[in-house]
Motif scaffolding. Structure first.
Motif, PDB file in Angstrom:
ATOM      1  N   THR A 130      -8.909   3.872   1.942  1.00 39.48           N
ATOM      2  CA  THR A 130      -9.739   2.870   1.291  1.00 39.48           C
ATOM      3  C   THR A 130     -10.148   1.764   2.255  1.00 39.48           C
ATOM      4  O   THR A 130     -10.986   0.950   1.933  1.00 39.48           O
ATOM      5  CB  THR A 130      -9.015   2.233   0.106  1.00 39.48           C
ATOM      6  OG1 THR A 130      -7.725   1.826   0.535  1.00 39.48           O
ATOM      7  CG2 THR A 130      -8.901   3.201  -1.044  1.00 39.48           C
ATOM      8  N   ARG A 131      -9.523   1.714   3.409  1.00 38.01           N
ATOM      9  CA  ARG A 131      -9.823   0.614   4.323  1.00 38.01           C
ATOM     10  C   ARG A 131     -10.316   1.090   5.682  1.00 38.01           C
ATOM     11  O   ARG A 131     -11.312   0.607   6.193  1.00 38.01           O
ATOM     12  CB  ARG A 131      -8.587  -0.276   4.486  1.00 38.01           C
ATOM     13  CG  ARG A 131      -8.788  -1.466   5.391  1.00 38.01           C
ATOM     14  CD  ARG A 131      -7.742  -2.526   5.115  1.00 38.01           C
ATOM     15  NE  ARG A 131      -6.420  -1.942   4.924  1.00 38.01           N
ATOM     16  CZ  ARG A 131      -5.564  -1.729   5.918  1.00 38.01           C
ATOM     17  NH1 ARG A 131      -5.856  -2.056   7.137  1.00 38.01           N
ATOM     18  NH2 ARG A 131      -4.382  -1.194   5.672  1.00 38.01           N
ATOM     19  N   LEU A 146      -4.337  13.067  -5.354  1.00 35.99           N
ATOM     20  CA  LEU A 146      -5.157  12.465  -4.305  1.00 35.99           C
ATOM     21  C   LEU A 146      -5.583  11.043  -4.630  1.00 35.99           C
ATOM     22  O   LEU A 146      -5.864  10.252  -3.743  1.00 35.99           O
ATOM     23  CB  LEU A 146      -6.405  13.317  -4.058  1.00 35.99           C
ATOM     24  CG  LEU A 146      -6.191  14.627  -3.306  1.00 35.99           C
ATOM     25  CD1 LEU A 146      -7.467  15.408  -3.265  1.00 35.99           C
ATOM     26  CD2 LEU A 146      -5.712  14.350  -1.900  1.00 35.99           C
ATOM     27  N   ALA A 147      -5.652  10.725  -5.903  1.00 37.38           N
ATOM     28  CA  ALA A 147      -6.091   9.382  -6.276  1.00 37.38           C
ATOM     29  C   ALA A 147      -4.994   8.349  -6.051  1.00 37.38           C
ATOM     30  O   ALA A 147      -5.221   7.161  -6.235  1.00 37.38           O
ATOM     31  CB  ALA A 147      -6.525   9.369  -7.731  1.00 37.38           C
ATOM     32  N   ILE A 148      -3.816   8.787  -5.672  1.00 38.08           N
ATOM     33  CA  ILE A 148      -2.678   7.869  -5.667  1.00 38.08           C
ATOM     34  C   ILE A 148      -2.598   7.048  -4.393  1.00 38.08           C
ATOM     35  O   ILE A 148      -2.515   5.834  -4.425  1.00 38.08           O
ATOM     36  CB  ILE A 148      -1.365   8.651  -5.859  1.00 38.08           C
ATOM     37  CG1 ILE A 148      -1.440   9.520  -7.104  1.00 38.08           C
ATOM     38  CG2 ILE A 148      -0.187   7.711  -5.935  1.00 38.08           C
ATOM     39  CD1 ILE A 148      -1.861   8.816  -8.340  1.00 38.08           C
ATOM     40  N   SER A 149      -2.630   7.728  -3.248  1.00 37.36           N
ATOM     41  CA  SER A 149      -2.322   7.002  -2.026  1.00 37.36           C
ATOM     42  C   SER A 149      -3.522   6.198  -1.540  1.00 37.36           C
ATOM     43  O   SER A 149      -4.672   6.584  -1.735  1.00 37.36           O
ATOM     44  CB  SER A 149      -1.876   7.980  -0.937  1.00 37.36           C
ATOM     45  OG  SER A 149      -2.786   9.038  -0.849  1.00 37.36           O
ATOM     46  N   ASN A 150      -3.230   5.075  -0.905  1.00 34.44           N
ATOM     47  CA  ASN A 150      -4.300   4.277  -0.317  1.00 34.44           C
ATOM     48  C   ASN A 150      -4.822   4.924   0.957  1.00 34.44           C
ATOM     49  O   ASN A 150      -6.005   4.929   1.215  1.00 34.44           O
ATOM     50  CB  ASN A 150      -3.797   2.876   0.031  1.00 34.44           C
ATOM     51  CG  ASN A 150      -3.457   2.081  -1.195  1.00 34.44           C
ATOM     52  OD1 ASN A 150      -2.545   2.425  -1.934  1.00 34.44           O
ATOM     53  ND2 ASN A 150      -4.211   1.045  -1.442  1.00 34.44           N
ATOM     54  N   LYS A 189      -8.233  10.287   4.524  1.00 38.17           N
ATOM     55  CA  LYS A 189      -8.873   9.596   3.415  1.00 38.17           C
ATOM     56  C   LYS A 189      -8.282   8.201   3.378  1.00 38.17           C
ATOM     57  O   LYS A 189      -7.077   8.036   3.585  1.00 38.17           O
ATOM     58  CB  LYS A 189      -8.497  10.323   2.130  1.00 38.17           C
ATOM     59  CG  LYS A 189      -9.255   9.889   0.927  1.00 38.17           C
ATOM     60  CD  LYS A 189      -8.710  10.583  -0.279  1.00 38.17           C
ATOM     61  CE  LYS A 189      -8.626   9.602  -1.340  1.00 38.17           C
ATOM     62  NZ  LYS A 189      -7.492   9.345  -2.046  1.00 38.17           N
ATOM     63  N   GLU A 203       0.822  -1.199   0.000  1.00 45.19           N
ATOM     64  CA  GLU A 203       0.000   0.000   0.000  1.00 45.19           C
ATOM     65  C   GLU A 203       0.864   1.260   0.000  1.00 45.19           C
ATOM     66  O   GLU A 203       2.020   1.236   0.374  1.00 45.19           O
ATOM     67  CB  GLU A 203      -0.916   0.017   1.231  1.00 45.19           C
ATOM     68  CG  GLU A 203      -1.997  -1.020   1.140  1.00 45.19           C
ATOM     69  CD  GLU A 203      -3.013  -0.917   2.268  1.00 45.19           C
ATOM     70  OE1 GLU A 203      -4.141  -1.338   2.040  1.00 45.19           O
ATOM     71  OE2 GLU A 203      -2.660  -0.447   3.358  1.00 45.19           O
ATOM     72  N   LYS A 221     -11.904   3.305   8.578  1.00 47.87           N
ATOM     73  CA  LYS A 221     -13.072   4.173   8.565  1.00 47.87           C
ATOM     74  C   LYS A 221     -13.311   4.892   9.872  1.00 47.87           C
ATOM     75  O   LYS A 221     -14.422   4.993  10.350  1.00 47.87           O
ATOM     76  CB  LYS A 221     -14.333   3.375   8.178  1.00 47.87           C
ATOM     77  CG  LYS A 221     -14.387   2.978   6.727  1.00 47.87           C
ATOM     78  CD  LYS A 221     -14.546   4.161   5.794  1.00 47.87           C
ATOM     79  CE  LYS A 221     -14.054   3.787   4.405  1.00 47.87           C
ATOM     80  NZ  LYS A 221     -13.736   4.909   3.551  1.00 47.87           N
TER      81      LYS A 221
END
Lengths: 349, 274
Positions: free
Chosen positions: A330-331, A301-305, A328, A108, A333
């Motif tokens: 992806t895992r 911003l779309a790059i990092s997990n 921000k 990641e 929350k």
């Protein structure tokens, strides 16, 4: 635009896929001399130009597709691979571990951003020490502002060992091996960074291919720290827009590819910019004025997990408040929680 | 044209094999649109999810994905899904977490409905859930593309992949009716500069997607990042455009992938980050 360098898609590299020499010659003598042209041109036109039989053209296309297409994997298999191959590394700080849901997961890209002197580099060095000491893994530290300090690593190590073992005898030999595991690269511009990552990718690829002599440095490389990406990439923007974005995206694609295929953690440090309200929508809101964002803009911003933000409040010399939160992810929350931490001589706690 | 050379199915096979299914997504406004437009079910099409980073595009996509791979008896569609993970951001553990929540919720609801029955379906049984989870994700096929060229070639060979999956479909492995692309804008800057390709990538991938849609009447869900910032608006807005109408100027959406792409997009859901 056209570069003189060798095109990796030139069909001379794929002779075996072209069934036989005769067909190869026919293709290279006509205008279809690269793989992309063969794959995406109309096959009737190709047939006309090269006089290769239609069925052969189809076979060639299928052969070439097999090489270049990404291989579909069933999610079941992906799940097994994820469970067995990836590993979690502690950052060396319980707070940050908790925030990240256990630590740094291999494969990641984790981005840390915060204002100047908020402790970004400290956190990065803490992670570096943790990987080199606890897991005996290798770390590459790409430094753009000469902020990496080996004496700080030694200081953190000494304090850690004293805290844990209560004996104040520290073994010099061990700290040397730890420092040996950390490789430093000074890098001041984007082209160099791209070269560095490209080289790394090739080295890892070679390593994967022949695993017999797996004693080299890269085989136990588990983390790459880039401190800081903002410094390296921000000069790209300003002049010709697309060029800068192109280089940034090319670098980030490379990072993703390395992270995913070799299960390496990327720890990327970014600067902040304060969001300025543009003159057009002055009427909408004033509270946006002081909002702090990570540098490099929307595409980045779309790059990092995961994106972690360090908040730093400084009132006077004795009172400093630092906290870290997930901006921000992806895992993970728990986006609203702020985890306070302090920087001590032993690292981050 | 290329696909017409081999005769791989007869019309009868096609007629029986690919029944037209109404695929719902579990996202209310999108579903409403699908239900309204019967021609959409017949022909398939692209539904675009648009928003800036952090506005929940990937999250929405995950919701749709879960809805699609869940079995019928849990309110899902139970179909095969192809997932293009162009940003390398798909997180299987996150999917597992979300599925676990759904799974638990389902059993709790069931227990509430007939609470005098002794609850033999022990929902806390992790082993049972793992089995269930494996079965569900067996319907999901992941594809990761490192660059624009690989994406193109992969899209071109996807047709074969869908056929292969259909031929080997069984209880866990279902036919593919849904293709998710997260995200479609991943290679935008790279394409702008132009990698060392002799072909125009932009036109080809749109063409490939169009072919796939017409061949399989596929539902395609694509996320698109708002790379170009527009003035911030605070509410969620949805844009319909049927029959290639122009986009109303009031929306925060900004098209940068070209006209050909917006022709494919049947419905656009714009998410706004708060």
């Amino acid at each position: 635009m056209e570069t003189e360098e060798d095109n990796y898609l030139d069909i001379k590299y794929f002779q075996t896929q072209l069934i036989n020499n005769d067909i190869f010659l026919k293709f290279s003598n006509s205008e279809f001399n690269t793989v992309d042209l063969i794959l995406f041109s109309d096959i009737f036109r190709m047939h006309k130009m090269t006089t290769v039989a239609l069925s052969d053209i189809q076979k060639i296309q299928i052969n070439l597709q097999k090489i270049f297409a990404s291989i579909p994997i069933n999610a079941q298999q992906h799940y097994y691979e994820r469970c067995n191959m990836s590993s979690m590394f502690s950052t060396g700080s319980d707070t940050v571990d908790e925030l990240l849901g256990g630590g740094l997961l291999s494969g990641e890209i984790v981005e840390i951003f915060g204002s100047t002197a908020s402790g970004k580099t400290q956190l990065a060095m803490n992670c570096t020490l943790s990987l080199a000491m606890q897991y005996k893994k290798n770390v590459i530290y790409i430094d753009s502002s000469s902020s990496f300090s080996p004496s700080r690593i030694v200081e953190m190590y000494n304090n850690n060992v004293i805290m844990k073992s209560t004996s104040n005898m520290t073994d010099d030999q061990e700290i040397f091996t730890i420092l040996d595991r950390i490789k430093l690269c000074s890098c001041y511009d984007a082209t160099l960074l791209f070269e560095l990552l490209n080289q790394l990718s090739l080295q890892l690829e070679n390593e994967k291919r022949d695993q017999q002599n797996s004693n080299t440095y890269v085989c136990s490389l588990k983390m790459v720290v880039i401190d800081s990406i903002g410094t390296i990439l921000s000069p790209l923007f300003g002049g010709k827009q697309t060029q800068g974005h192109y280089i940034m995206m090319a670098i980030s694609r490379l990072m993703k590819q390395i992270a995913d295929s070799f299960q390496v953690v990327f720890l990327v440090i970014n600067n902040t910019v304060s969001q300025t309200v543009s003159s057009k929508d002055k009427t909408t809101s004033d509270q946006h004025k002081n909002e702090i964002k990570s540098a490099l803009g929307e595409s980045w911003l779309a790059i990092s997990n995961h994106q972690l933000m360090i908040h730093h409040k400084y009132t006077d010399d004795d009172e400093e408040k630092r906290s870290i939160s997930v901006e921000k992810s992806t895992r993970i929350k728990n986006e609203t929680k702020y985890f306070p931490f302090t920087i001590t001589s032993a690292g981050i706690s | 044209m290329n696909q017409n050379l081999g005769y791989d199915t007869t019309a009868q096979q096609l007629f029986y094999k690919r029944e037209k299914k109404q695929i719902l997504t579990g996202i209310s406004d999108v579903d409403q649109y699908i239900k309204e437009k019967s021609q959409f079910i017949q022909n398939g099409g692209v539904i675009e999810i648009y928003g800036s980073s952090g506005s929940g595009k990937s999250e929405t996509v995950l919701q749709i994905l879960i809805h699609s791979i869940l079995p019928f008896d849990m309110g899902g569609s139970e179909i095969g899904v192809i997932f293009f993970d162009n940003d390398y951001k798909f997180d299987i553990f996150r999917l597992k977490d979300l599925m676990y929540k759904k799974y638990k919720q389902h059993f709790q609801n069931n227990n509430n409905n007939n609470n005098n029955n002794n609850s033999e379906g022990n929902c806390d049984d992790d082993k049972e859930f793992n089995e269930f989870f494996k079965k569900c994700i067996g319907r999901l096929h992941l594809l990761r593309c490192k660059d624009s060229f690989q994406f193109l070639v992969t899209l071109k060979s996807t047709s074969q992949l869908i056929k292969n999956i259909a031929n080997h479909s069984d209880e866990t492995n279902k036919e593919v009716y849904l293709m998710i692309i997260d995200s479609i804008s991943a290679f935008y800057w790279l394409d702008q500069k132009g990698e060392a390709l002799n072909v125009r990538p932009n036109l080809i991938w749109i063409d490939c997607i169009r072919k796939l849609i017409s061949e399989f009447s596929l539902l395609v869900i694509a996320t698109k990042q708002a790379i170009f910032s527009s003035s911030s608006q605070q509410q969620q807005q949805n844009t319909h455009h049927h029959n290639n109408q122009n986009i109303p100027p009031a929306t925060p959406h900004k098209e940068f992938l070209g006209n050909e792409w917006s022709k494919l997009v049947k419905y656009r859901k714009c998410l706004i980050h708060k």
